[in-house]
Write a protein that holds these residues in place. Structure first.
Motif, PDB file in Angstrom:
ATOM      1  N   THR A   1       0.814  -1.213   0.000  1.00 19.20           N
ATOM      2  CA  THR A   1       0.000   0.000   0.000  1.00 19.20           C
ATOM      3  C   THR A   1       0.857   1.277   0.000  1.00 19.20           C
TER       4      THR A   1
ATOM      5  N   GLU B   1       0.214   3.375  -3.380  1.00 21.79           N
ATOM      6  CA  GLU B   1      -0.626   4.573  -3.258  1.00 21.79           C
ATOM      7  C   GLU B   1       0.228   5.805  -2.976  1.00 21.79           C
TER       8      GLU B   1
ATOM      9  N   TRP C   1       0.489   9.241  -5.138  1.00 19.69           N
ATOM     10  CA  TRP C   1       0.134  10.511  -4.503  1.00 19.69           C
ATOM     11  C   TRP C   1       1.266  11.532  -4.698  1.00 19.69           C
TER      12      TRP C   1
ATOM     13  N   LYS D   1       1.447  12.848  -8.159  1.00 17.48           N
ATOM     14  CA  LYS D   1       0.416  13.847  -8.476  1.00 17.48           C
ATOM     15  C   LYS D   1       0.719  15.202  -7.845  1.00 17.48           C
TER      16      LYS D   1
ATOM     17  N   ASN E   1       5.715   8.618   5.767  1.00 18.41           N
ATOM     18  CA  ASN E   1       4.809   7.477   5.926  1.00 18.41           C
ATOM     19  C   ASN E   1       5.216   6.298   5.042  1.00 18.41           C
TER      20      ASN E   1
ATOM     21  N   LYS F   1       1.445   5.944  13.824  1.00 26.04           N
ATOM     22  CA  LYS F   1       1.642   6.768  12.636  1.00 26.04           C
ATOM     23  C   LYS F   1       1.741   5.890  11.384  1.00 26.04           C
TER      24      LYS F   1
ATOM     25  N   GLY G   1      -0.875   5.974   8.451  1.00 33.16           N
ATOM     26  CA  GLY G   1      -0.365   6.274   7.115  1.00 33.16           C
ATOM     27  C   GLY G   1      -0.893   5.284   6.094  1.00 33.16           C
ATOM     28  N   VAL G   2      -0.871   4.005   6.439  1.00 34.79           N
ATOM     29  CA  VAL G   2      -1.356   2.989   5.509  1.00 34.79           C
ATOM     30  C   VAL G   2      -2.844   3.192   5.236  1.00 34.79           C
TER      31      VAL G   2
ATOM     32  N   GLU H   1      -4.544   5.913   5.444  1.00 37.41           N
ATOM     33  CA  GLU H   1      -4.734   7.092   4.602  1.00 37.41           C
ATOM     34  C   GLU H   1      -4.421   6.748   3.144  1.00 37.41           C
ATOM     35  N   PHE H   2      -3.356   5.985   2.939  1.00 41.76           N
ATOM     36  CA  PHE H   2      -3.017   5.584   1.568  1.00 41.76           C
ATOM     37  C   PHE H   2      -4.147   4.760   0.943  1.00 41.76           C
ATOM     38  N   LEU H   3      -4.735   3.902   1.751  1.00 43.04           N
ATOM     39  CA  LEU H   3      -5.803   3.061   1.208  1.00 43.04           C
ATOM     40  C   LEU H   3      -7.028   3.889   0.846  1.00 43.04           C
TER      41      LEU H   3
ATOM     42  N   ILE I   1      -7.017   7.138  -0.170  1.00 48.35           N
ATOM     43  CA  ILE I   1      -6.927   8.254  -1.121  1.00 48.35           C
ATOM     44  C   ILE I   1      -7.617   7.944  -2.439  1.00 48.35           C
ATOM     45  N   ASN I   2      -7.549   6.708  -2.852  1.00 46.10           N
ATOM     46  CA  ASN I   2      -8.221   6.374  -4.109  1.00 46.10           C
ATOM     47  C   ASN I   2      -9.546   5.656  -3.907  1.00 46.10           C
TER      48      ASN I   2
ATOM     49  N   ARG J   1      -6.169  14.756   3.207  1.00 36.62           N
ATOM     50  CA  ARG J   1      -5.217  15.726   2.662  1.00 36.62           C
ATOM     51  C   ARG J   1      -5.047  15.499   1.173  1.00 36.62           C
ATOM     52  N   PHE J   2      -5.788  14.550   0.680  1.00 33.60           N
ATOM     53  CA  PHE J   2      -5.618  14.173  -0.723  1.00 33.60           C
ATOM     54  C   PHE J   2      -6.566  15.006  -1.577  1.00 33.60           C
ATOM     55  N   VAL J   3      -6.006  15.917  -2.352  1.00 39.40           N
ATOM     56  CA  VAL J   3      -6.859  16.811  -3.134  1.00 39.40           C
ATOM     57  C   VAL J   3      -6.789  16.502  -4.625  1.00 39.40           C
ATOM     58  N   GLU J   4      -6.100  15.408  -4.962  1.00 40.49           N
ATOM     59  CA  GLU J   4      -5.941  15.093  -6.387  1.00 40.49           C
ATOM     60  C   GLU J   4      -7.150  14.287  -6.871  1.00 40.49           C
ATOM     61  N   GLU J   5      -7.167  14.048  -8.149  1.00 41.04           N
ATOM     62  CA  GLU J   5      -8.276  13.257  -8.679  1.00 41.04           C
ATOM     63  C   GLU J   5      -8.072  11.785  -8.344  1.00 41.04           C
ATOM     64  N   LYS J   6      -9.166  11.126  -7.988  1.00 41.11           N
ATOM     65  CA  LYS J   6      -9.063   9.710  -7.648  1.00 41.11           C
ATOM     66  C   LYS J   6      -8.996   8.847  -8.902  1.00 41.11           C
TER      67      LYS J   6
END
Ligand SMILES: Cc1cc2nc3c(=O)[nH]c(=O)nc-3n(C[C@H](O)[C@H](O)[C@H](O)COP(=O)(O)O)c2cc1C
Ligand code: SF4
Ligand code: FES
Lengths: 431, 922, 186
Positions: A348, A352, A356, A359, A383, B94, B98-99, B101-103, B105-106, B135-140
């Motif tokens: 992950t 991901e 990110w 982008k 992270n 943390k 973090g993981v 959040e990564f999961l 974002i998309n 915090r992810f403002v990009e396109e998914k």
């Protein structure tokens, strides 16, 4: 700088890739000598030479061979997948001296008692694959490979195996998966150290193309002669791929430690200085995964441990030189994009996180950056690779993931202002 | 997966998790040991029943290593003694945040419209651990929204978190690698090969184990929200494996089944038929009111009227034709208590021993009950498993998963002795494919080779194959999986083969591979001629049962299904009760079934649907099914477990035991019980093999996996005297997670029906004989049956070999496939389309010899009938044989088979060739 | 179209002999399929799956991991322009822009005549001659816009036919020897 040319002796010679040339230039003598030695004695020579792996991790070859789990059969896999950005030395060796690779492979197989050897070549290297295949045919005919090599009791088959375009397959466990016909997913280590659980679950040695190219010389001249070159753990010569804004970008074989980055970049014999007389802005000392160095580190010797202590690595031996016309945001973004594309997608944080970062970097370079992006970038990097420590923590299966932050954190650390200008101006000042 | 324990290894490693010492099992992963010790480490990709992949990295914790404390994946690091683990530090927090959040974002975050919303580990972990704001403002990343990957499962790739649970299940567990990861990096998707579907008998397990809402089941989509669901733990009755499952309902309507991880049985898996079979329960076509015949019509009536009509009719037959003119067929789909009630009714009220729960499609009761038995675990830990059975993947699907895993992971050697290859053939070390009808001949050659004689060919099996199999078997712990490999021949060949094996290979044990839901329970309850409840024979048990039941028992052994139908065809059986039985579909010889049903004067049918056999009945009584009533069932290994009740039966349908009890009283008898608990208690008291198995004990949480009967030793713990089948609230919990863990994600995982850890130790013990029951005391203190010998199988007379088929005929093999014309599939909306048309399959050489091309329509004729079927190429079919799946919709194998013949030979002729016409079209 | 033809089937079967496990031959076999058809057709994948004993989904899943293996049609010439760092800072961006203009297609697409497919690729290990590109995996270094135009002309007219075989052809040299020691060594 009178070090011998160990792996590039025949580069530039006409038809260097044919067996005739190779034999004329002393080819297969190392193998003949090795076959008269005990396998263990061959390993000893290599340990004495302290030959460090040339694939990126810099592990002692002799030690690796001694760590094999005791089980039959043992396999040997030669890593010719070279895809680290701006590394082009194995490509050259494959096209110009395939017999040297084959001879090194057989010597290594003899030393470790391998049942079969596979040379995994990056799929894109079409010419290299053709030359290596032709050379292997010649070697079989010459009796250097196959049943009873040169009439000895040792037999070995070698298979040239093409990859199909995936950077991650250079990572040794991904390479083994790929060689098994699967998606190139790195295996988690432990327990999947190739020496313990390698190809088809068997103990396996994985060595780089350049690493084994040193073997004929080491066997012939002795490990001591090799160790006499260089200094400390960094012995012998090494091939460096020099690229970017130098006048003479190319591969150079130089003696380790005795040569500095400055020598490589500026000496006429090598890089010949920065193009157009521009200023050096930064350079990458060891491939895209390596943290960057600035002009103040240019006098550092090409010493694996020294560069490591200075917070980067010699890695795959590629040095990319960037002059003062280079946009550092764009450079870092390009490397980030590379890792994003090439992530195998298992972990992950890498899959991901890489996307990110790509982008966000893109947005900054194209003018949509925000000031908070810098902290965001650094935190996302943290992270992926907490503390940016090296060797990294096991947040991911392989080290591709933790390599992603290198360029971004280097660029922000060294060129924070350049980021801020991008953000403030809403675009790239170098455009 | 885990390293084997080294011999002489020290005691179990003790690890230290957050300051708490936990005893671990050698080789297990930190995540599992910590969980058992009460520390839950979040995870997505890890699943206790599959190999770890360490992909999601959600389980990062700090572990001491060569370089001090460092983050490592708890699912991929095996325990070692003295290991320090920290799961609560800031560093861990943390990393996990973090993981997560990564999961996310998309992830589309479409929880409000997601079936998983409310029971989603991702959603729950986000609440429990995750960061608040994005915090992810990009396109998914975008993918086309849900796409069907087969009839039952839809895939939403935007929600997928690439944990590889589904792909691992498909490849590793089911062996159906028809979904895979495609692409690389964050463009990786799960999908099938373009244009193909995920063909698997187990496909919806991937829905259950998906930790997000990426995979949803089509029948369940948008039907309910998790918080509306009620749940009860139960046993699947679709086949004899008896998988444990959670039965869920919403507003008194069944809505979903989820597998529960029962260590000795199903390891959490269900087949798709078991999982979606609840659709038949909620079918609009269920019988809801009693019917009685008025002329040509069946008319709805009251229970009183219907039961009275039934009782009168049966009494009249008894009076006019004698008790032996009455018979009961069926009972293999009922609960044990129902079967017991019918069994007692037959013997004590109707006075007949003409009872058979099998439809001539199984094996004689003596064979099933009388051979030394083995459990599923014992099979899976044997050295060698000899399969004398039909395709286990089709008939006992989850048992197939167990066998497959045993062959692959535990290197159990499979040897097949069968008339056609099966799904296990590719995992078998040797497959002895014998000619139809010649199993015994092949078995004899095998035994002789095992005993050291020179191997030779027999029954169509080559000598070297016999030799190879014999070498494997000799001196090993061998278990035979014994079923009915083909319905195109009588059971005799298989029975004889079993007898030959049992008599000559010392220590051999058997596991029955009969398939019908509770056939083993029904046999145990005496629904077979000559058999009384508790696995004793009519003769041996007569004295005891006469005193226990206070009634005389029939003097002679009665008729089995074949004989009952034959007698009915000649009007000797005049009163017939069909209890959940449909001979028209299930009896191998439809001609005889039809004649038999037509010859009976008076027929009572108790069923859930108006079957082909029911339409001619005089009285039809609607029955309640599993989930509509409590009870117990007994699986193929003799494991007794509980059925959970969750919903009300439709209309006035009621459980069979009630129907039997009332019918008995209308016939002037008294079965002596008023409640299901009463029956269960009586079974424990009178049925020898069931001594010690009582409802109160089964209801205990720790006994949810049930008991294999007979129990090896008497149980002494004091039992509460009466509380049997306590109100369901006390048993609704699903899964088994140690109590201290209350975090939501556990509940989420639980709600998926996924037990996080196997409940108990795998039983890898040696194959051991169940001890004979000794002097037992029942829970109520009353004395139990005296020591009556349990049935043992005495062997059979050898049959002559069948004559050779003529040159124009192929010898027929027929067995079932998972999706058939049975009531369960045909009344389940989602499963019905999966039943295929009947085709006849043969190898290329036989087809071309007969001038038939695949796809041609052919006339298939036997001594019984001629049918027109499509021909199909199947090079796995041995030369000289033809295969038709049994009981597919429409005419089929049962029309061709003559049960009186030793084998069924069919002639195949081309009728027309659709492709020939096409050729001229250009 | 598109199962392996007789000669290629024999080549594929020979490959199987070189490895201790069949599946290892998968990627080399897919190169053969791609050499035959220019891309991996569903039938080609199905045939390869049969030969190595896998389900088509597994072969497809594996192939899709690798950039060189195409599961949709590609032009006769696959023009792969490197834009990684060494090339980027030596004008690869301009080269790519020029290529798009010259061929009239963005990266990832094929010209309407089926002659050229353009792609932007990662480092092709020719950084000493940046910017560089490959056509059907035959390399061309130090490519400025003029060199690019000439290259395209030469490709179109077939002047480079010897150096640049049709897309998919990886290795024109055949292995002449099978295994000599038995598949699992001596
Ligand atoms: C992401 C990644 C990419 C790699 N790529 C290569 C490569 O292209 N060639 C190579 O020889 N080693 C590569 N390596 C290093 C190999 O994993 C391995 O260390 C090496 O092949 C061992 O050979 P050596 O000891 O002779 O260097 C890579 C490692 C990583 C983590
Ligand atoms: S770190 Fe990245 S490349 Fe390495 S295994 Fe994980 S996802 Fe794959
Ligand atoms: S649960 Fe450990 S990596 Fe997924």
């Amino acid at each position: 700088m009178t070090a011998p040319k160990i792996v590039t002796a025949r580069v530039g010679v006409a038809e260097s890739w044919t067996i005739d040339t190779y034999l004329r230039k002393g080819g297969y003598k190392g193998l003949r000598k090795a076959l008269k030695m005990e396998p263990a004695a061959v390993t000893d020579e290599v340990s004495t030479a302290n030959l460090l792996g040339r694939g990126g991790a810099g592990f002692e070859a002799g030690r690796k061979w001694s760590m094999l789990r005791k089980a039959e059969p043992v396999y040997l896999v030669i890593n010719g997948d070279e895809s680290e950005p701006c590394t082009f030395k194995d490509h050259m060796l494959l096209e110009n001296d395939p017999h040297q690779i084959i001879e090194g492979t057989i010597i290594c197989a003899y030393a470790v008692g391998a049942a079969q050897a596979f040379i995994y070549v990056r799929g894109e290297f079409a010419l290299g694959i053709e030359r290596l295949t032709a050379a292997l045919n010649e070697a079989y005919e010459h009796g250097a490979v196959g049943r009873f090599v040169f009439g000895s009791g040792f037999s070995l088959d070698v298979v040239v195996h093409p990859g199909a375009g995936a950077y991650i397959c250079g990572e040794e466990t991904a390479l083994l998966e790929s060689l098994e016909g699967k998606r190139g997913y790195p295996r988690d280590k432990p327990p999947y150290f190739p020496a313990v659980i390698g190809l088809y679950g068997q103990p396996t040695v994985v060595n780089n193309v350049e690493t084994v190219s040193n073997l004929p010389w080491i066997v012939q001249k002795g490990g001591k002669a090799f160790a006499a070159l260089g200094e400390g753990r960094s012995t012998g010569t090494r091939l460096f791929s020099l690229s970017g804004h130098v006048n003479n970008p190319a591969n150079y074989e130089v003696e380790m430690v005795k040569t500095t980055f400055h020598d490589l970049i500026y000496d006429d014999e090598y890089g010949g200085g920065i193009r157009n007389g521009n200023e050096l802005k930064a350079f990458i000392p060891g491939g895209a995964s390596a943290p960057w160095f600035g002009p103040d580190q240019v006098d550092m010797p090409l010493d694996q441990d020294g560069v490591g202590k200075a917070g980067s690595m010699l890695g795959s031996g590629s040095i990319v030189v960037m002059d003062d016309t280079t946009c550092m945001v764009r450079a870092a973004w390009r490397i980030t994009r590379f890792f994003h594309r090439e992530s195998c997608g298992q972990c992950t944080p890498c899959r991901e996180g890489g996307g990110w970062l790509d982008k966000v970097m893109r947005r900054i370079e194209l003018g949509g950056g925000r000031e908070s992006d810098l902290e965001l970038l650094l935190d996302v990097c943290d992270n992926i690779a907490p503390g940016l420590s090296w060797p990294p923590q096991k947040t991911t299966i392989c080290v591709l993931g933790p390599s992603i932050p290198s360029s971004i954190t280097s660029a922000i650390k060294m060129f924070r202002d350049e980021f801020l200008i991008h953000i403030k101006d809403g675009g790239c000042p170098f455009d | 997966m885990t390293d084997p324990v080294e011999p002489g290894a020290p005691a179990n490693p003790v690890i230290n998790v957050d300051g708490k010492a936990i005893e671990a099992r050698p080789g297990e992963m930190i995540i599992a040991a910590a969980e058992r010790g009460g520390v839950y480490i979040p995870r997505f990709c890890w699943h206790p029943r599959m190999k770890p992949v360490g992909m999601c990295r959600m389980c990062l914790v700090e572990v001491n290593g060569p370089r001090g404390m460092a983050l490592m994946p708890a699912c991929y690091v095996p325990v070692s003694d003295g290991q320090e683990i920290v799961t609560t530090s800031d560093k861990v927090k943390k990393a996990q945040d973090g993981v997560l959040e990564f999961l996310l974002i998309n992830h589309p975050l479409d929880c409000p419209v997601c079936d998983r919303g409310g029971e989603c580990p991702l959603q729950d972990q986000t609440f429990a651990f995750g960061p608040g704001e994005s915090r992810f403002v990009e396109e998914k990343r975008h993918w086309q929204k849900p796409i069907p990957i087969n009839n039952l499962v839809a895939l939403d790739r935007e929600r997928c978190i690439q944990c590889a649970r589904c792909t691992r299940f498909a490849e590793e567990v089911a062996g159906d690698p028809f979904i895979d990861f495609i692409g690389r990096s964050d463009h990786t998707e799960v999908n099938t090969f373009p244009g193909e579907s995920f063909e698997s008998n187990f496909s919806a397990n991937i829905v259950q184990i998906c930790p997000v809402g990426a995979l949803t089941s089509t029948p369940y989509r948008f039907k309910a929200r998790p918080w509306d669901l009620e749940v009860v733990e139960s046993t699947c009755t679709a086949c004899a494996v008896g998988c444990r499952m959670a039965v869920q309902s919403s507003q008194d309507r069944l809505i979903r089944h989820l597998g529960i991880d029962s260590e000795p049985v199903n390891h959490g898996w269900l087949c798709d038929k078991g999982r979606f079979g609840y659709e038949a329960v909620v079918s609009e076509e269920r019988l809801t009111q009693p019917l009685v015949r008025k002329g040509d019509e069946l008319i709805e009536t009251s229970w009183h009227e219907a039961l009275k009509t039934a009782a009168d009719g049966l009494r009249r037959v008894q009076e006019l034709n004698g008790s032996t003119a009455v018979a009961i067929l069926g009972g293999a789909r009922l609960a044990n208590e129902d079967a017991y009630a019918w069994s007692k009714l037959a013997r004590t009220v109707l006075g007949t021993d003409n009872v058979d729960c099998q439809m001539g499609d199984g094996l004689p009761a003596e064979v099933v009950l009388g051979l030394p038995r083995a459990t599923i675990d014992e099979v899976c830990s044997a050295d060698v498993v000899l399969l004398v059975a039909p395709d286990i993947k089709e008939e006992l699907p989850v048992f197939y998963l167990r066998l497959r895993a045993a062959a692959i992971d535990r290197k159990v050697a499979l040897v097949e002795l069968a008339p056609q290859p099966t799904a296990l053939t590719e995992h078998a070390v040797v497959s002895l494919l014998h000619r139809p009808g010649e199993a015994a001949a092949a078995a004899r050659k095998l035994v002789s080779a095992v005993l050291g004689r020179k191997p030779s060919s027999g029954g169509g099996v080559k000598g070297d194959e016999i030799a190879a199999a014999a070498e494997l078997l000799a001196g090993k712990r061998v278990v035979v999986v014994l079923g009915r490999p083909s319905l195109a021949e009588p059971a005799d060949g298989t029975t004889e083969a079993a007898a030959v094996l049992a008599a000559n290979i010392p220590g051999l044990r058997f596991l029955s591979a009969l398939r019908r839901g509770n056939v083993h329970g029904a046999l145990d309850m005496g629904l077979a001629p000559g058999v009384l409840p508790g696995r004793v024979s009519l003769d041996d048990g007569r004295a005891w049962f006469q005193s226990a039941w206070g009634a005389d028992l029939p003097g002679r052994r009665g008729l089995d299904a074949h004989a009952i139908l034959a007698a009915a065809a000649t009007n000797q059986v005049q009163g017939l009760v069909l209890i959940g039985a449909n001979p028209m579909a299930d009896f191998p010889d439809r001609t005889l079934a039809r004649r038999g049903l037509a010859g009976v004067g008076f027929t009572v049918v108790v069923d859930t649907f108006l079957t082909d056999s029911a339409i001619h009945a005089d009285v039809v009584l609607p029955a309640a099914t599993y989930a509509e009533r409590p009870g117990t069932t007994t699986n193929m290994e003799g494991r007794v477990t509980r059925l959970g009740q969750k919903v009300t039966a439709p209309g006035t349908a009621r459980p069979d035991w009630m129907i039997a009890t009332e019918l008995a009283s209308l016939l002037g008898g008294d079965l002596g019980f008023e409640s299901i608990d009463g029956i269960a208690t009586e079974i424990e008291r009178v049925a020898p093999a069931y001594a010690g198995v009582n409802p109160a004990r089964l209801a205990k949480r720790e006994n949810r996996d049930g008991f294999v009967v007979p129990l090896a030793e008497p149980h002494q713990e004091p039992e509460p005297p009466e509380v049997a089948f306590p109100p369901q609230e006390s048993i609704v919990d699903v899964g088994d997670v140690s109590d201290p863990m209350e975090s939501i994600e556990v509940n989420a995982a639980e709600a998926q029906g996924e037990t996080l850890l196997p409940r108990s130790e795998p039983d890898a013990g040696p194959v051991g004989a169940p001890e004979s029951i000794g002097d037992l005391t029942a829970s109520d203190g009353s004395s139990l049956a005296p020591t009556i010998p349990l049935i043992s199988f005495a062997g059979v007379e050898p049959m002559p070999a069948p004559h050779a088929p003529d040159a124009y005929s192929l010898r027929l093999v027929t067995s079932r496939s998972l999706y058939d014309a049975g009531a369960l599939v045909q009344h389940s909306e989602s499963l019905k389309p999966l039943a295929t048309v009947t085709r006849i399959r043969a190898c290329a050489r036989d087809l071309s010899r007969l001038a038939v091309r695949p796809g041609d329509l052919v006339r298939v004729s036997s001594s019984r009938a001629a049918l027109v079927l499509e021909a199909a190429l199947d090079d796995r079919v041995p030369r000289g044989s033809a295969v038709i799946d049994f009981n597919q919709p429409g005419d089929g194998a049962a029309d061709l088979v003559d049960v009186n013949a030793q084998v069924t030979d069919v002639r195949i002729e081309n009728v027309k060739r659709p492709s020939a016409r096409k050729a001229s079209d250009g | 179209m598109a199962r392996l033809n007789g000669d290629n089937t024999r080549r594929a079967e020979k490959l199987l002999e070189l490895y201790p496990h069949k599946r290892s031959a998968l990627i080399p076999m897919l190169h053969i399929a791609q050499e035959q058809d220019g891309w991996l057709t569903p039938d080609g994948i199905g045939h390869v799956a049969e030969l190595v004993g896998l389900a088509p989904a597994e072969v497809y899943g594996t192939a899709s991991f690798y950039d060189m293996l195409f599961t949709s049609p590609v032009g006769r010439h696959l023009v792969s322009i490197c834009t990684n760092l060494a090339c980027l800072i030596n004008g690869a961006g301009e080269l790519l822009e020029h290529a798009e203009e010259r061929l009239g297609i963005p990266p990832g697409e094929t010209t309407p005549d089926g002659e050229f497919t353009l792609e932007e690729v990662e480092c092709i290990a020719l950084c000493g001659e940046a910017p560089c590109l490959a056509v059907n995996w035959r390399f061309f270094g130090s490519i400025d816009t003029a060199a690019f135009d000439k290259l395209i002309d030469d490709l179109r007219t077939g002047r480079l036919a010897e150096k640049v075989p049709p897309h998919g052809t990886l290795c024109r040299v055949r292995r002449t020897v099978g295994l000599t020691t038995g598949s699992d060594g001596q």
